[in-house]
Design an enzyme around this catalytic site. Structure first.
Site, mmCIF file in Angstrom:
data_model
loop_
_atom_site.group_PDB
_atom_site.id
_atom_site.type_symbol
_atom_site.label_atom_id
_atom_site.label_comp_id
_atom_site.label_asym_id
_atom_site.label_seq_id
_atom_site.Cartn_x
_atom_site.Cartn_y
_atom_site.Cartn_z
ATOM 1 N N CYS A 1 45.324 51.824 48.592
ATOM 2 C CA CYS A 1 47.064 51.998 48.676
ATOM 3 C C CYS A 1 47.904 50.937 49.058
ATOM 4 O O CYS A 1 47.420 50.078 49.694
ATOM 5 C CB CYS A 1 47.314 53.316 49.106
ATOM 6 S SG CYS A 1 46.584 54.659 48.973
ATOM 7 N N ARG B 1 46.192 45.281 44.268
ATOM 8 C CA ARG B 1 45.396 46.140 45.030
ATOM 9 C C ARG B 1 43.937 47.272 44.238
ATOM 10 O O ARG B 1 43.926 47.627 45.066
ATOM 11 C CB ARG B 1 45.804 46.400 46.186
ATOM 12 C CG ARG B 1 47.008 45.344 47.728
ATOM 13 C CD ARG B 1 48.401 46.422 47.711
ATOM 14 N NE ARG B 1 47.645 46.971 48.454
ATOM 15 C CZ ARG B 1 47.059 46.892 50.284
ATOM 16 N NH1 ARG B 1 47.422 45.396 50.651
ATOM 17 N NH2 ARG B 1 46.835 47.758 50.638
ATOM 18 N N TRP C 1 45.572 54.721 45.933
ATOM 19 C CA TRP C 1 44.253 54.751 44.953
ATOM 20 C C TRP C 1 43.649 55.693 46.232
ATOM 21 O O TRP C 1 43.520 56.000 46.710
ATOM 22 C CB TRP C 1 43.941 52.969 45.599
ATOM 23 C CG TRP C 1 42.153 53.024 45.262
ATOM 24 C CD1 TRP C 1 41.958 52.130 44.263
ATOM 25 C CD2 TRP C 1 41.340 53.082 45.751
ATOM 26 N NE1 TRP C 1 40.480 52.121 43.439
ATOM 27 C CE2 TRP C 1 40.405 52.387 45.164
ATOM 28 C CE3 TRP C 1 40.499 53.774 47.595
ATOM 29 C CZ2 TRP C 1 38.624 52.548 44.962
ATOM 30 C CZ3 TRP C 1 39.501 53.664 47.031
ATOM 31 C CH2 TRP C 1 38.311 53.156 46.832
ATOM 32 N N ASN D 1 49.282 54.583 53.648
ATOM 33 C CA ASN D 1 47.842 54.118 53.524
ATOM 34 C C ASN D 1 46.628 53.721 54.232
ATOM 35 O O ASN D 1 46.819 54.007 55.231
ATOM 36 C CB ASN D 1 48.114 53.122 53.524
ATOM 37 C CG ASN D 1 46.559 51.810 53.215
ATOM 38 O OD1 ASN D 1 45.841 52.780 51.900
ATOM 39 N ND2 ASN D 1 46.694 50.599 52.715
ATOM 40 N N GLY D 2 45.631 55.430 54.374
ATOM 41 C CA GLY D 2 44.232 54.868 55.103
ATOM 42 C C GLY D 2 44.211 56.619 54.986
ATOM 43 O O GLY D 2 44.132 56.938 54.003
ATOM 44 N N GLU E 1 26.942 35.979 43.875
ATOM 45 C CA GLU E 1 27.421 35.698 43.820
ATOM 46 C C GLU E 1 28.222 35.344 42.115
ATOM 47 O O GLU E 1 28.621 36.413 41.472
ATOM 48 C CB GLU E 1 28.517 34.877 44.399
ATOM 49 C CG GLU E 1 30.084 34.814 44.018
ATOM 50 C CD GLU E 1 30.705 35.643 44.356
ATOM 51 O OE1 GLU E 1 30.311 36.717 45.402
ATOM 52 O OE2 GLU E 1 31.820 35.872 44.168
ATOM 53 N N LYS F 1 30.013 38.041 40.277
ATOM 54 C CA LYS F 1 31.534 38.547 39.252
ATOM 55 C C LYS F 1 31.336 38.749 38.449
ATOM 56 O O LYS F 1 32.354 39.723 37.213
ATOM 57 C CB LYS F 1 31.634 37.006 39.114
ATOM 58 C CG LYS F 1 32.167 36.108 40.642
ATOM 59 C CD LYS F 1 33.441 35.955 40.714
ATOM 60 C CE LYS F 1 34.139 37.101 41.300
ATOM 61 N NZ LYS F 1 33.669 38.026 42.226
ATOM 62 N N GLU G 1 31.657 43.062 38.077
ATOM 63 C CA GLU G 1 33.143 43.440 38.216
ATOM 64 C C GLU G 1 34.002 43.936 38.008
ATOM 65 O O GLU G 1 34.663 44.489 37.623
ATOM 66 C CB GLU G 1 33.071 43.084 40.109
ATOM 67 C CG GLU G 1 33.336 41.886 40.127
ATOM 68 C CD GLU G 1 34.247 41.664 41.422
ATOM 69 O OE1 GLU G 1 34.683 42.737 42.218
ATOM 70 O OE2 GLU G 1 33.793 40.734 42.002
ATOM 71 N N HIS H 1 6.677 40.054 40.943
ATOM 72 C CA HIS H 1 6.091 41.684 41.524
ATOM 73 C C HIS H 1 7.051 43.012 40.974
ATOM 74 O O HIS H 1 6.806 43.391 42.116
ATOM 75 C CB HIS H 1 6.692 40.720 43.360
ATOM 76 C CG HIS H 1 5.480 39.674 43.283
ATOM 77 N ND1 HIS H 1 4.509 39.820 44.272
ATOM 78 C CD2 HIS H 1 6.577 38.522 43.742
ATOM 79 C CE1 HIS H 1 4.148 38.317 44.107
ATOM 80 N NE2 HIS H 1 5.120 37.940 43.727
ATOM 81 N N LYS I 1 41.440 45.490 45.883
ATOM 82 C CA LYS I 1 41.614 43.914 46.355
ATOM 83 C C LYS I 1 41.100 44.164 48.039
ATOM 84 O O LYS I 1 40.006 43.089 47.793
ATOM 85 C CB LYS I 1 42.395 43.279 46.457
ATOM 86 C CG LYS I 1 42.746 41.716 46.314
ATOM 87 C CD LYS I 1 41.728 41.423 45.617
ATOM 88 C CE LYS I 1 41.500 38.967 46.905
ATOM 89 N NZ LYS I 1 40.827 39.010 46.234
#
Ligand code: AGP
Length: 608
Positions: free
Chosen positions: A2, A27, A75, A101-102, A481, A485, A488, A504, A603
């Site tokens: 949020c 965000r 969010w 927010n939280g 990484e 990328k 996502e 294996h 974010k």
């Protein structure tokens, strides 16, 4: 996560709040709303979907008059993204409106208590309990009311409050969720992060946990949770709003990929003097460092991947065992930590809930801590014993790029600096490695310039339903990484795998046409990697080979080749990730994805 904004001044608040919310879109969110105090009457407008819906509904804010107000991008954590669950939330009599927010951990019991007192809940959110508590405690003293209310809350909140009885006041309160005040001339603001208010003021105050603030157009009063005044320093934001704009690029992500030479240079240069790397901000004695017998690195997502890269350099140069762990695992696995343990946490935002918790756990167990962080004044930066800023500038795209490469650059520098202080490397080696680090920005630029064909590769491979990234040693760490990328932002399933481990079991998934990206920048392991390329090719895979320029042998097996500059093997991750970032970007573009704001992602993940 949020985003919240607040404003009080002489101008109409709604357009300013909407502009602030637009700056917080990066965000990630699914609904938005504003509440404005117009001479003692609060008007609230909130919608599911994008902020443009809110702009249309309020004629870009012109339809709502009033010079004090709050705004929110949500969010969803509790309750579906819809108009009812969107913030702000208003008390039954319309006297209070809040944004949050939280997560309120004890909201269920508070909801029950309030319902038993006759309060009717409209939404499924945890937040709504706050506005009814305000009503419950209100006796005319707003500051006292807010203190009583937040004393009942458990969990995390960055809270904005307006009250009809105080037409030009906005209140803010912070606990375990970032909240910044903006100090203007005849106007004042609050926001979840600096990006929302830097176009109006660069003078900011970072609220700390347990603090509350009362803002009027001409004054900001800050006090602690029992009402005692608190004196705070005004900080100056080091960058302009243009740094948080696209600058002519189609997406923030592409801009931030291209910014990496400058960003990595900004991380390196202040720390190299007369050919030596020095971290003036590091408050650890040689005696303490000599006594360290284990270093933990803990982080989430790409920051965790940076830690995996850093592990190879730190172990090779320091000769100390390095353990890298997900922050969400570290905090619950009862880590064996004592005064000889050094814990490094890594975070671009400095607000990731799991990483904050891991940091607090490490401190509780007696470890000294270092934070590698990008956002100045963030919770992690203020909590750790030592903070090494990455100076990447604001990173807006949800998928980190310059945040990651600057983290890796700082880890490389830390490895050389500590190895030198502990006399684990010779002066010649130190000088050579320092030179290599100083060349990283130009190597990043060369990795960009060497690969104009990445968009073509994306066109060729963008329809793959699943992709493998394989490598050995620090190439494998870079695979982690590169894989994240791709998945996502393009939503293609992807997996990073240690190349030697493939046979294996997982090689069972390699079938004709499956794309396998093979990272082979470690020269001493190149032949081993060529064997792995042959293994997957024998099963019909398509291979993109990534290796140092000049290693033309890879053409004999790979279907396509990406060259990166020849670098010191320990430091190759910073340049070899560049084409993988660009590949992910162009595949996502081919697939028509929302590159800067991928679905379901935020974010900064400020909740567990
Ligand atoms: C990476 O592209 C993602 N945005 C995500 O994995 C991110 O790295 C992770 O959430 C950690 O964020 P932080 O660095 O702000 O702590």
């Amino acid at each position: 996560m949020c985003g919240i904004v607040g404003f009080t001044g002489r101008d109409n608040a709604a357009p300013i709040l909407l502009d602030g919310l637009k700056k917080l879109e990066y965000r990630g969110y699914d609904s938005a709303g504003v509440a404005i105090n117009g001479d003692g009457v609060i008007t609230m407008v909130k919608v599911s979907g994008k902020i443009n819906n809110l702009c249309e509904k309020t004629e870009n804010g012109a339809a709502i008059s009033g010079s004090a107000g709050i705004g929110h991008t949500r969010w969803a954590t509790h309750g579906a993204p819809n108009d009812i669950n969107a913030h702000p939330h208003m008390s039954m009599d319309g006297k209070f409106a809040i944004v949050h927010n939280g997560i309120i951990e004890n909201y269920a019991e508070l909801r029950l208590e309030l319902q038993e007192s006759g309060y009717e809940f409209l939404s499924e959110t945890d937040t709504e309990v706050i506005v009814h508590l305000l009503d419950h405690y209100y006796d005319g003293d707003l500051k006292e009311t807010i203190m009583k209310t937040v004393s009942r809350l458990e969990g995390s909140y960055a809270l904005g409050v307006i009250c009809a009885d105080f037409p030009d006041a906005v209140f803010a309160a912070r606990q375990n969720s970032p909240l910044i005040l903006g100090v203007g001339v005849g106007e004042n603001y609050f926001a979840s992060d600096v990006t929302a208010l830097v176009s109006r003021t660069k003078n900011v105050i970072y609220l700390d946990d347990g603090e509350l603030a009362e803002l009027s157009p001409s004054n900001i009063s800050i006090f602690d949770c029992i009402g005692r005044p608190v004196q705070k320093q005004i900080s100056r934001v080091a960058w302009d709003i243009e740094a948080a704009e696209k600058g002519g690029y189609e997406h923030f992500m592409l801009k931030e990929i291209m910014e990496q030479p400058r960003a990595v240079k900004a991380a390196i240069e202040p720390r190299v003097r007369s050919g030596k790397i020095a971290f003036d901000e590091l408050d650890l004695t040689d005696e303490y460092l000599t006594n360290v017998d284990r270093i933990y690195i803990t982080a989430c997502g790409s920051a965790f991947h940076a830690g995996q890269v850093g592990k190879y350099a730190l172990e090779a140069l320091l000769g100390v065992p390095i353990e890298v762990d997900f922050a969400s695992e570290f905090r619950y696995r009862d880590p064996i930590i004592n005064e000889r343990s050094l814990v490094i946490v890594i975070s671009q935002s400095g607000e990731t809930a799991d990483t904050i918790a891991a940091l607090n756990e490490a401190k509780r167990r007696g470890a000294k801590t270092i934070a590698i962080v990008n956002v100045v004044g963030s919770t992690i930066a203020k909590t750790a014993d030592n903070v090494l800023y990455t100076w990447a500038g604001p990173e807006i795209a949800v998928a980190t790029t310059k945040g990651y490469t600057t983290q890796v650059a700082v880890l490389y520098m830390l490895s050389v600096c500590l190895a030198s202080r502990l006399r684990r490397i010779s002066a010649e080696t130190e000088a050579r490695l320092t030179e290599e680090i100083l060349m990283l920005p130009s190597q990043i630029q060369r990795a960009i310039d060497l690969n104009p064909h990445i968009p073509y590769l994306a066109k060729r491979y963008h329809e793959n339903s699943s992709v493998f990234f394989i490598g050995r040693n620090m190439d494998y760490a870079a695979c982690l990484e590169g894989s994240l990328k791709l998945k996502e932002i393009s939503y293609i399933h992807s997996e990073a795998y240690a190349a030697g481990e493939l046979k294996h079991g997982t090689i069972a998934l390699i079938e004709p046409g499956r794309l396998v990206v093979c990272l082979a920048c470690c020269e001493r392991l190149f032949d081993k990697m060529m064997s792995n390329v042959k293994e997957v090719k024998a099963r019909g895979a398509k291979v993109i080979g990534v290796t140092a320029e000049g290693r033309k042998r890879i053409f004999s097996e790979a279907d396509d080749v990406i060259f990166v500059p020849t670098a010191e093997e320990l430091f190759c991750a910073v340049s070899e990730i560049i084409p993988l970032q660009l590949f992910a970007y162009h595949v996502a573009k081919e697939n028509g994805c929302d590159i800067d704001k991928p679905k379901n992602l935020a974010k900064s993940v400020t909740v567990e």
